[in-house]
Design an enzyme around this catalytic site. Structure first.
Site: not given
Length: 307
Positions: A132, A135-136
């Site tokens: 992701c 997300c990261d």
């Protein structure tokens, strides 16, 4: 006979449990085979509201679990194995041999990112290996990263990562992309993106250092091996929704995602929340929001069907 059974303990399932428990529905939550969901594979969560200093993904899910438990949620350590939603009483068969019967069911079993299946990859998930970018990605400022995949998702992830990374390598096993022309053209025009064709990742390097230090690539045409120096590896080869237990009972798309109008499936009393019905956003906060929606819908349904 239960009022409400909730399947899954990611952010969708646990948010639904908090709302349902506070409404005195006494929900039963089935933990699933990955308690806490995909967030438990993330070491730091920076984009969940209310945590300005970031929070460990497992800790965030543990807090949600405790919050749901505080209001009287009961948890069962098992997974959904089969289901029967044909009657007024909804039935869910669990892997522990138990069958739960309920007036309403919320399915929040999530989806699993597809990985390459390498031992080294699995050991470094959350330590440089991610599925992701949204997300990261912010953890990889000014360092090189690699994205595996050739579809629209891979192009979207690679383009997003150029906001942070110094260089983004797109590793694709073929010599042309599966992505739509507009997405492929956008990625190709980005100076930070470099394509590595006809290649596969054979090993993720850095297990001893407990962080990604590079990947070992094999050129499928030349049968040559080389090392690519990167500090992050992002898998963009698809997701698989956890819906096998509901086949033949609920409407799904070709990939197995549940069809839902808001959170309502085509079966009265059965609701779907989170990544199990969301192939687009796949964020903890959107999953939590849909978990809230599903709990409110379930509460109305249960109240309307009380004898």
């Amino acid at each position: 006979m239960e009022n409400l059974v909730i399947l899954g303990t990611g952010s969708a399932g646990l948010t639904a449990a908090v709302y349902a428990a506070r409404a005195d529905l006494e929900p039963v939550v089935v933990e699933g085979d990955q308690p806490g969901g995909q967030l438990t594979t993330t070491t730091e969560v920076e984009n969940y509201p209310g945590f300005p200093e970031a929070i460990d993904g497992s800790e965030l899910m543990q807090r949600m679990h405790q919050q749901a438990e505080r209001f009287g949620t009961r948890f069962v350590m098992a997974s959904a194995k089969d289901s029967d939603f044909s009657g007024d009483t909804k039935k869910v068969v669990l892997t522990n041999g138990e069958t739960l019967e309920a007036t309403a069911v919320i399915i929040a079993t999530g989806a699993r990112a597809k990985y390459l299946g390498l031992d080294s990859e699995q050991k470094l998930i959350g330590r440089g290996v991610s599925a992701c970018a949204t997300c990261d990605g912010a953890f990889f400022r000014d360092v090189p990263v690699a994205v595996v995949g050739g579809g629209d998702t891979a192009m979207e992830e690679a383009t997003f990562l150029t906001k942070f990374a110094s260089k983004v390598y797109v590793v694709h096993r073929r010599d042309e992309l599966r992505a739509s022309k507009i997405m492929a053209d956008r990625a190709s025009a980005n100076d930070k993106i470099e394509f590595i064709w006809n290649s596969v990742v054979e090993e993720v390097l850095g297990v001893d250092e407990n962080r990604v230090t590079g990947v070992q690539l094999r050129d499928r045409e030349k049968d040559e091996v080389r090392r690519l120096e990167v500090e992050g590896l992002f898998l963009a080869i698809g997701h698989k929704p956890n819906t096998d237990a509901f086949r033949g009972q609920l409407e799904m798309d070709g990939k197995g995602y549940l069809h839902a109008d808001g959170t309502r499936t085509h079966v009265d009393g059965v609701f779907a929340a989170g990544d199990v019905q969301d192939a687009v956003y796949r964020q903890a906060v959107t999953a939590a929001g849909s978990g809230c929606m599903a709990a409110l819908e379930a509460e109305r349904y249960i109240e309307a069907n009380r004898e």
